[in-house]
Enzyme design. Structure first.
Site, PDB file in Angstrom:
ATOM      1  N   HIS A 107       0.771  -1.257   0.016  1.00 29.44           N
ATOM      2  CA  HIS A 107       0.011   0.126  -0.262  1.00 29.44           C
ATOM      3  C   HIS A 107       0.798   1.129  -0.055  1.00 29.44           C
ATOM      4  O   HIS A 107       1.269   1.858   1.048  1.00 29.44           O
ATOM      5  CB  HIS A 107      -0.860  -0.035   1.133  1.00 29.44           C
ATOM      6  CG  HIS A 107      -1.933   1.057   1.257  1.00 29.44           C
ATOM      7  ND1 HIS A 107      -3.218   0.956   1.501  1.00 29.44           N
ATOM      8  CD2 HIS A 107      -1.775   2.360   0.800  1.00 29.44           C
ATOM      9  CE1 HIS A 107      -4.314   1.882   1.301  1.00 29.44           C
ATOM     10  NE2 HIS A 107      -2.984   2.963   1.103  1.00 29.44           N
ATOM     11  N   GLU A 155     -11.072   4.136   7.311  1.00 30.39           N
ATOM     12  CA  GLU A 155     -10.002   4.921   7.786  1.00 30.39           C
ATOM     13  C   GLU A 155     -10.519   6.242   8.407  1.00 30.39           C
ATOM     14  O   GLU A 155     -10.062   6.334   9.626  1.00 30.39           O
ATOM     15  CB  GLU A 155      -9.359   5.513   6.301  1.00 30.39           C
ATOM     16  CG  GLU A 155      -8.106   6.266   6.803  1.00 30.39           C
ATOM     17  CD  GLU A 155      -7.508   6.756   5.487  1.00 30.39           C
ATOM     18  OE1 GLU A 155      -8.074   6.595   4.436  1.00 30.39           O
ATOM     19  OE2 GLU A 155      -6.053   7.426   5.595  1.00 30.39           O
TER      20      GLU A 155
END
Ligand SMILES: [Zn+2]
Length: 342
Positions: A19, A214
């Protein structure tokens, strides 16, 4: 163990970063050089002042807006084929020097098309830069994940997928597109909008990840799992609040891409010591430790491993297992090429 011993131990592992965003990982020195080339530098700024616009500084930055502000400056230089190729090469080099042997680089091609490049040219330039680095470093592997912005909606995401089909890894020697992702503001653009796009990605043979949980709660992760069928979740931080969700993630073998420094800077957690990483591991959830945006976050993957070791009192064996698990979560080819790391 001294901090130097710790750093040397971490760098001796085969690290995987699955990521990492292209536009958050550009060398400040390269952008400074490009600003000089295009504009004879930025009037009134020296390099250190310029760097502030690219990189988090704990002394002055504290909010999500401060974090997002760091993505503006690079965009004027990432509209050109040669620059994208150079940046991709340097990005691979920086990762490799930090101990990363397996890199999945994610990029949203749409924001780099403003000077006339096509989506395929943006991806081709990225492929070329990564391939050039790999040619001289056969122990380095890389792949590209294409990101659709949530605020562009599900139909644009499908169009984007159709544009990149010819850039898939299998059509090129070495490096190409291996995965699909959505990123951006979660609340007004729920996973449901992207159900058809993820179906198409699956039919195209791409692996699937999605930023979720998130800035929003665990319900967004549940939705992402149910609507998108992802192999991994980007961040998934709020899953730490929901024991049932952690059970589901563990049962389904869904990997969470955990980025400690980024989570603190964007406000997903209020203190590093509050990060749910230990809870994920305890619940049997697969985790890949990642950087997200090394330049913006002013970090490296080795530094993120150091943080995890310090914060959660991880032993060398714990860290070795974490590095192995990160590698096992890869979308690349046959999976982790480093059995000794596990
Ligand atoms: Zn991200």
């Amino acid at each position: 163990m001294t901090s130097e011993d710790r750093r040397n131990f971490i760098k001796s592992l085969n690290l995987a970063d699955v990521h990492r965003h292209f536009d958050g990982s550009i060398r400040p020195e390269t952008l400074w050089e490009l600003s000089d080339k295009y504009y004879s530098a930025v009037p009134g700024l020296d390099f250190e002042q310029f760097r502030h616009y690219l990189q988090w500084d704990d002394a002055v930055d504290s909010t999500l807006l401060d974090y997002l502000d760091k993505f503006h400056v690079p965009l004027q230089y990432t509209q050109f084929y040669d620059n994208i190729r150079r940046i991709s090469f340097e990005l691979a080099e920086d990762a490799y020097l930090d101990g990363v042997k397996l890199l999945e680089l994610r990029i949203n091609p749409v924001i780099h098309r403003r000077a006339g490049l096509t989506t395929r040219q943006v991806i081709a330039a990225t492929r070329k830069g990564l391939s050039l680095f790999q040619e001289d470093h056969p122990d380095f592997r890389a792949g590209i994940i294409v990101i659709a912005m949530r605020n562009h909606g599900g139909n644009m995401a499908r169009l984007l997928l159709r544009e990149v089909v010819g850039e898939k890894e299998e059509f090129h020697d070495g490096i190409g597109v291996i995965g699909f992702d959505i990123a951006g503001h979660e609340a007004p653009f729920p996973p449901l909008l992207f159900e058809n796009a993820y179906d198409l990605a699956a039919r195209m043979g791409l692996k699937k990840t999605a930023h979720a949980g998130e800035s929003e709660g665990p319900e967004r992760i549940w939705e992402a799992l149910d609507c998108l069928g992802p192999h991994r979740i980007g961040h998934g931080t709020s899953a730490g609040q929901d024991a049932e969700l952690m059970k589901r993630l563990a049962a389904d073998g869904i990997c969470l891409e955990v980025c400690l420094s980024s989570n603190l800077q964007t406000g997903a957690i209020s203190a590093l010591s509050d990060h749910p990483l230990p809870r994920f591991l305890e619940a049997g959830v697969k985790v890949a430790l990642c950087t997200d945006n090394p330049t913006v976050s002013n970090t490296t993957l080795a530094r993120e491993y150091e943080l995890a070791m310090e914060l959660f009192s991880m032993s060398e064996n714990d860290v070795r297992a974490l590095a192995g698990m990160s590698c096992d979560c890869t979308f690349l080819g046959e999976g982790c090429p480093f059995p000794e790391a596990g």
